[in-house]
Design a protein around this motif. Structure first.
Motif, PDB file in Angstrom:
ATOM      1  N   ALA A   1       0.824  -1.217   0.000  1.00 37.41           N
ATOM      2  CA  ALA A   1       0.000   0.000   0.000  1.00 37.41           C
ATOM      3  C   ALA A   1       0.852   1.257   0.000  1.00 37.41           C
ATOM      4  N   THR A   2       1.956   1.244   0.751  1.00 36.63           N
ATOM      5  CA  THR A   2       2.784   2.449   0.889  1.00 36.63           C
ATOM      6  C   THR A   2       4.065   2.386   0.056  1.00 36.63           C
ATOM      7  N   HIS A   3       4.405   1.188  -0.476  1.00 32.81           N
ATOM      8  CA  HIS A   3       5.667   0.987  -1.199  1.00 32.81           C
ATOM      9  C   HIS A   3       6.851   1.398  -0.330  1.00 32.81           C
ATOM     10  N   ALA A   4       6.725   1.073   0.944  1.00 28.88           N
ATOM     11  CA  ALA A   4       7.790   1.342   1.906  1.00 28.88           C
ATOM     12  C   ALA A   4       7.894   0.158   2.855  1.00 28.88           C
ATOM     13  N   CYS A   5       9.088  -0.040   3.415  1.00 28.20           N
ATOM     14  CA  CYS A   5       9.278  -1.109   4.397  1.00 28.20           C
ATOM     15  C   CYS A   5       8.415  -0.814   5.619  1.00 28.20           C
ATOM     16  N   SER A   6       7.700  -1.822   6.100  1.00 28.04           N
ATOM     17  CA  SER A   6       6.707  -1.599   7.152  1.00 28.04           C
ATOM     18  C   SER A   6       7.313  -1.146   8.472  1.00 28.04           C
TER      19      SER A   6
ATOM     20  N   LYS B   1      11.752   2.660   4.764  1.00 23.58           N
ATOM     21  CA  LYS B   1      12.568   2.862   3.568  1.00 23.58           C
ATOM     22  C   LYS B   1      11.764   2.515   2.317  1.00 23.58           C
ATOM     23  N   PRO B   2      11.960   3.252   1.206  1.00 21.91           N
ATOM     24  CA  PRO B   2      11.223   2.945  -0.027  1.00 21.91           C
ATOM     25  C   PRO B   2      11.611   1.571  -0.569  1.00 21.91           C
ATOM     26  N   CYS B   3      10.662   0.892  -1.200  1.00 23.72           N
ATOM     27  CA  CYS B   3      10.919  -0.446  -1.736  1.00 23.72           C
ATOM     28  C   CYS B   3      10.022  -0.701  -2.938  1.00 23.72           C
ATOM     29  N   ILE B   4      10.378  -1.708  -3.709  1.00 24.79           N
ATOM     30  CA  ILE B   4       9.578  -2.117  -4.869  1.00 24.79           C
ATOM     31  C   ILE B   4       8.872  -3.416  -4.518  1.00 24.79           C
ATOM     32  N   VAL B   5       7.543  -3.398  -4.605  1.00 25.46           N
ATOM     33  CA  VAL B   5       6.744  -4.567  -4.234  1.00 25.46           C
ATOM     34  C   VAL B   5       7.018  -5.718  -5.193  1.00 25.46           C
TER      35      VAL B   5
ATOM     36  N   ASP C   1      13.570  -9.280  -1.456  1.00 21.60           N
ATOM     37  CA  ASP C   1      12.817  -8.131  -0.950  1.00 21.60           C
ATOM     38  C   ASP C   1      13.788  -7.024  -0.525  1.00 21.60           C
ATOM     39  N   ASP C   2      13.553  -5.777  -1.004  1.00 21.86           N
ATOM     40  CA  ASP C   2      14.425  -4.650  -0.647  1.00 21.86           C
ATOM     41  C   ASP C   2      14.582  -4.510   0.866  1.00 21.86           C
ATOM     42  N   CYS C   3      13.501  -4.778   1.587  1.00 19.51           N
ATOM     43  CA  CYS C   3      13.510  -4.569   3.043  1.00 19.51           C
ATOM     44  C   CYS C   3      14.310  -5.635   3.779  1.00 19.51           C
ATOM     45  N   GLN C   4      14.629  -6.731   3.092  1.00 19.93           N
ATOM     46  CA  GLN C   4      15.411  -7.797   3.701  1.00 19.93           C
ATOM     47  C   GLN C   4      16.820  -7.872   3.108  1.00 19.93           C
ATOM     48  N   SER C   5      17.125  -6.958   2.185  1.00 25.11           N
ATOM     49  CA  SER C   5      18.451  -6.941   1.567  1.00 25.11           C
ATOM     50  C   SER C   5      19.096  -5.572   1.758  1.00 25.11           C
TER      51      SER C   5
END
Length: 397
Positions: free
Chosen positions: A334-339, A343-347, A352-356
């Motif tokens: 929904a926000t295209h950000a790490c929860s 940080k911004p991320c690509i769904v 996953d951007d939030c895990q790398s």
């Protein structure tokens, strides 16, 4: 002879008022004026300290008041005078020989020995103004003047202002052009981002208020660091804690943990560098490394430490000792950000951007009570600088 006797009698009657210069005038201090002492050997009253003399005098070794040879401070000078430190002379209060003898916004014109409006550097000017050359054609005895608006650094601006270029190219003090909520109150639990505008602006605990009762908005500065923060604010790490709670009364056994590295608790010892905390050589030399681990005497294994106070208002929590102890972040569709980190991320990206690239790591920080401990760092925010509070910054100091 009779005249001599009369003279002695008169001097004896007036002895209480005599201070110096005559013999056989006193036999005790009560015969001397206030601040003067009697010398029985000579019968003369002499000053006991500078306090017995006039403001512009000092008491010498012989007990006589003489003009003060050199002033050390304005307190050594008479009313309406100040002490000129270089010369040690008392000068009229309206004159000067140094800039420091003048008020802010003025400097000393040594040709006239008078304070004149102007400056030599920004430090001569009041807060919020800077020293600039006087415009051509204007009457300006010192060559420079204090002006409002332009700035050299953010330290010359009011709290909360940036020093940045304006449309004319000059650098001026200005509020945040994006209108971000620096230090504005937020009602959410600490370590969340929902209330403060921006994906990585966290709701932080206001430690100047009773614990857990006040929060304020931090502003993301992870990309630019300190240069992103206005005057009065510093870019600081934002840390969250593990979900494992503990009891401080259990000491080194408070956090059982899952680290299987064996250790000998009898080899726990204070740090050798003078910092606080107890360390164990096996835990300290672990590979891969552990952050701030201690040796649990019940399990003989390296574990986390129990730290009192945390952002979820639980009495105590276990620190992290490795990256695996920190929560796993994920990209919010929904926000295209790490929860968690914002940080911004690509769904849908793999990995996953939030895990790398934006993974949450366990970082080492120094605790004044426990020494090295581990916190899970989720970002960086502009927060009040050391010694400041939001109340002080928002009120202008």
């Amino acid at each position: 002879m009779r005249g001599a006797l009369l003279l002695l009698a008169a001097c004896g009657a007036l002895a209480a008022g005599c201070k110096k210069g005559a013999t056989s005038l006193c036999t005790s201090d009560v015969h001397c004026a206030a601040g003067f002492l009697c010398n029985p050997a000579t019968g003369a009253c002499g000053c006991g300290s500078d306090a017995a003399c006039a403001d512009t005098e000092q008491c010498n070794a012989a007990g006589f008041c003489q003009p003060r040879l050199r002033c050390l401070s304005t307190a050594d000078c008479g009313a309406g005078s100040i002490c000129d430190s270089p010369s040690g002379a008392c000068i009229a209060g309206q004159t000067c020989t140094l800039d420091v003898q003048c008020s802010q916004g003025t400097v000393c014109d040594t040709s006239e020995f008078a304070c004149e409006a102007g400056c030599r550097k920004t430090g001569d000017c009041p807060l919020g103004t800077v020293c600039r050359p006087c415009p051509a054609g204007t009457q300006c005895r010192t060559g420079s003047q204090c002006v409002l608006g332009p700035c050299d650094t953010q330290l010359s601006c009011p709290y909360g202002d940036y020093c940045s270029p304006d449309s004319s190219g000059d650098t001026v003090c200005a509020r945040d052009p994006q209108g971000r909520p620096f230090c504005q109150p937020c009602a959410r639990k600490g370590g969340t981002v929902e209330f403060c505008s921006g994906t990585a602006n966290f709701c932080l605990i206001d430690t100047s208020k009773p614990f857990g009762q006040a929060f304020y908005c931090g502003i993301d500065c992870s990309e630019h660091g300190q240069t992103e923060c206005p005057n009065g604010y510093t870019c600081r790490d934002i840390r969250i804690v593990t979900a494992q709670t503990c009891s401080v009364s259990d000491g080194l056994s408070a956090c059982p943990g899952t680290v299987n590295l064996a250790c000998d608790p009898s080899k726990n010892h204070p740090r050798t560098d003078g910092r606080p905390g107890v360390i164990n050589d096996a835990c300290e030399a672990a590979t891969p490394s552990l952050v701030g681990a201690v040796c649990n005497p019940k399990t003989n294994t390296c574990t986390a430490q129990c730290i009192p106070g945390n952002e979820s208002a639980v009495d105590a929590f276990c620190s992290c000792v490795r990256d695996e102890d920190c929560p796993t972040d994920a990209c919010d569709s929904a926000t295209h950000a790490c929860s968690i980190s914002g940080k911004p991320c690509i769904v849908g990206r793999t990995p996953d951007d939030c895990q790398s690239t934006s993974r949450i790591f366990c970082v080492k920080v120094s605790d004044p009570r426990l020494g090295d401990i581990g916190y899970c760092r989720i970002g960086q925010n502009c927060a009040p600088s050391e010694g400041f509070t939001c109340d002080r910054l928002l009120s202008g100091g």
